[in-house]
Design a protein around this motif. Structure first.
Motif, short mmCIF file in Angstrom:
data_model
loop_
_atom_site.label_atom_id
_atom_site.label_comp_id
_atom_site.label_asym_id
_atom_site.label_seq_id
_atom_site.Cartn_x
_atom_site.Cartn_y
_atom_site.Cartn_z
N SER A 122 0.82 -1.20 0.00
CA SER A 122 0.00 0.00 0.00
C SER A 122 0.86 1.26 0.00
CB SER A 122 -0.92 0.01 1.23
OG SER A 122 -0.16 0.14 2.41
N SER A 123 0.24 2.35 -0.42
CA SER A 123 0.93 3.64 -0.38
C SER A 123 1.17 4.07 1.06
CB SER A 123 0.08 4.70 -1.10
OG SER A 123 -1.20 4.81 -0.51
N ARG A 124 0.31 3.62 1.95
CA ARG A 124 0.49 3.94 3.38
C ARG A 124 1.80 3.36 3.89
NH1 ARG A 124 -3.86 2.35 8.19
NH2 ARG A 124 -2.77 3.43 9.91
N PHE A 125 2.08 2.10 3.54
CA PHE A 125 3.32 1.48 4.00
C PHE A 125 4.53 2.16 3.37
CE2 PHE A 125 6.72 -1.52 2.94
CZ PHE A 125 7.19 -1.77 4.23
N HIS A 126 4.46 2.48 2.08
CA HIS A 126 5.59 3.11 1.41
C HIS A 126 5.90 4.48 2.02
CE1 HIS A 126 6.27 0.06 -1.60
NE2 HIS A 126 4.98 0.06 -1.92
N ALA A 127 4.85 5.17 2.48
CA ALA A 127 5.08 6.45 3.15
C ALA A 127 5.82 6.23 4.47
CB ALA A 127 3.76 7.16 3.39
N VAL A 128 5.44 5.16 5.20
CA VAL A 128 6.12 4.84 6.45
C VAL A 128 7.58 4.49 6.19
CG1 VAL A 128 6.21 3.23 8.40
CG2 VAL A 128 4.01 4.08 7.59
N ALA A 129 7.82 3.65 5.17
CA ALA A 129 9.19 3.24 4.86
C ALA A 129 10.04 4.45 4.46
CB ALA A 129 9.18 2.20 3.74
N ASP A 130 9.46 5.39 3.73
CA ASP A 130 10.20 6.58 3.33
C ASP A 130 10.61 7.41 4.56
OD1 ASP A 130 10.00 5.89 0.70
OD2 ASP A 130 8.29 7.20 0.27
N LYS A 131 9.68 7.54 5.52
CA LYS A 131 10.00 8.30 6.73
C LYS A 131 11.06 7.62 7.57
CE LYS A 131 5.53 10.63 7.11
NZ LYS A 131 4.28 10.82 7.90
N VAL A 132 11.01 6.28 7.62
CA VAL A 132 12.03 5.55 8.37
C VAL A 132 13.38 5.68 7.67
CG1 VAL A 132 12.76 3.26 9.16
CG2 VAL A 132 10.37 3.94 9.38
N ALA A 133 13.39 5.70 6.33
CA ALA A 133 14.65 5.88 5.61
C ALA A 133 15.27 7.24 5.90
CB ALA A 133 14.39 5.73 4.10
N VAL A 134 14.43 8.26 6.01
CA VAL A 134 14.94 9.59 6.39
C VAL A 134 15.48 9.56 7.82
CG1 VAL A 134 14.28 11.99 6.81
CG2 VAL A 134 13.41 10.79 4.79
#
Length: 394
Positions: free
Chosen positions: A219-231
């Motif tokens: 989901s786009s929700r998970f990808h948003a979480v993964a992006d924030k964790v990468a930052v």
């Protein structure tokens, strides 16, 4: 537990040092999250069943997500408020979603093991041809009448019981043949049918949880979480005043909230391993969770937050600072409490299936009572561990 009110002027609690340790901990957990995510994808984590490496990767992913979320909760005054309040609940959502599939599988295995433990091997002598069923056939699960009532379906067509050859209805059944995948051999008919009913229900729930996890990971929700964790792995968004504050006081606040929650528990009632008074609501027709469990589940969450706060600030006390084994012991007792409580609820829910055989319902009732006793044993174990913890802190 004796509380520690530390002096902010203590050099070991100096703000900049502790804040740097906190930031390093968050970056390390974010890196672990990304590493586990990559491994989960490489090992085919989306495939049903997954291999051991995929399961281990999913566990590491949940572990890192829990630690980041818990640390953001405890130390939120040091972090950018908007960023932390957006990321923390999303990590909690992800961890909970990924945990359900494993939880259903573990619950099923726990209940099936308990059924085997509660159903000793039966050794009923085979009757002579034409003889009537003995009165002993009316015991748990061995009733021919139960074999003519469908479990969770319409009233049955006349069919033989488990382990009974066609045309021998009314005679004492032979012990059921072993089932290779679930190991139902040597179970009474009621216990075997209870196990089959639980298998159907929890396997279906696990399949649904697996589908939900797959949808979540795509989901786009998970990808948003993964992006924030990468930052987060490269930069921790601290407040401008973070280096002037003392993070250890926030960790002490978490410890005090835990101590207050434990003080509200009926530890005197939990002072014996099998406490019948605590089972007073065990046969309640109310399908909601057991009324006594919620405070213990809350203590489990607070204990986890306390442990994560200790982990985050451990580099301040020295790289090789030992883990508090007493807290780990108390945490394991509360994990057992949660598992037994949820297993008891699953047995009770299965017993409410319409039109199940009386012997099956009886076996599920025995299983429910067994798991509620396991709940009380876990509470007793926690009480013992907590008393040791309190003595060690004084």
């Amino acid at each position: 537990m004796a509380q520690r009110h530390l002096d902010p002027t203590d050099p070991t609690a100096a703000g900049p040092v502790a804040v740097d340790a906190l930031a390093g901990y968050l970056r390390a957990q974010a890196t672990e999250f990304l590493r586990a995510l990559r491994l989960h994808r490489e090992t085919g984590g989306g495939a049903a069943g997954g291999g051991e490496e995929s399961v281990a990767a999913a566990r590491a992913l949940r572990r890192a997500a829990r630690r980041i979320s818990g640390t953001l909760h405890t130390f939120r005054p040091l972090l950018d408020e908007t960023w932390a309040e957006e990321l923390r609940p999303e990590l909690a959502w992800l961890s909970g979603t990924l945990a359900r599939e494993h939880a259903y599988q573990a619950r099923l295995e726990r209940l099936l093991r308990a059924l085997h433990r509660l159903s000793p091997p039966t050794d009923v002598p085979e009757p002579t041809p034409g003889s009537r069923a003995s009165p002993g056939a009316e015991r748990l699960g061995g009733t021919p009448r139960a074999a003519r009532v469908g479990d969770g379906g319409a009233p049955a067509r006349v069919r033989p019981s488990v382990g009974e050859a066609p045309g021998t209805a009314g005679t004492v059944p032979h012990p059921p043949a072993p089932t290779p995948d679930r190991g139902n051999g040597n179970l009474t008919v009621g216990a075997a049918k209870a196990g089959a009913l639980l298998d159907r229900r929890l396997t279906l729930a696990r399949a649904r949880a697996h589908s939900t996890a797959l949808q979540a990971l795509g989901s786009s929700r998970f990808h948003a979480v993964a992006d924030k964790v990468a930052v987060l792995a490269g930069d921790v968004p601290l407040t401008p005043t973070a280096h002037t504050m003392v993070p250890r006081t926030l960790a002490t606040d978490a410890e005090e909230r835990l101590a207050d929650a434990v003080a509200a528990l009926p530890l005197v009632t939990a002072g014996s391993p099998y406490n019948a008074a605590a089972l007073v609501h065990g046969l309640s027709p109310d399908p909601s969770p057991h009324p006594q469990d919620a405070p213990w589940h809350q203590v489990r969450l607070l204990l986890r937050l306390h442990r994560y706060a200790q982990e985050a600030l451990r580099p301040v006390d020295g790289e090789g600072a030992p883990v508090d084994v007493r807290l780990l012991t108390a945490g394991r007792a509360l994990d057992r409490h949660r598992d037994a409580s949820e297993a008891a609820a699953a047995a009770a829910a299965a017993a409410r299936t319409p039109r199940i055989a009386p012997a099956t319902a009886y076996a599920l009732g025995v299983l429910h009572a067994d798991q509620r006793h396991e709940v009380e044993a876990a509470r007793f174990a926690f009480q013992q561990a907590w008393q040791t913890q309190a003595i060690g802190a004084n």
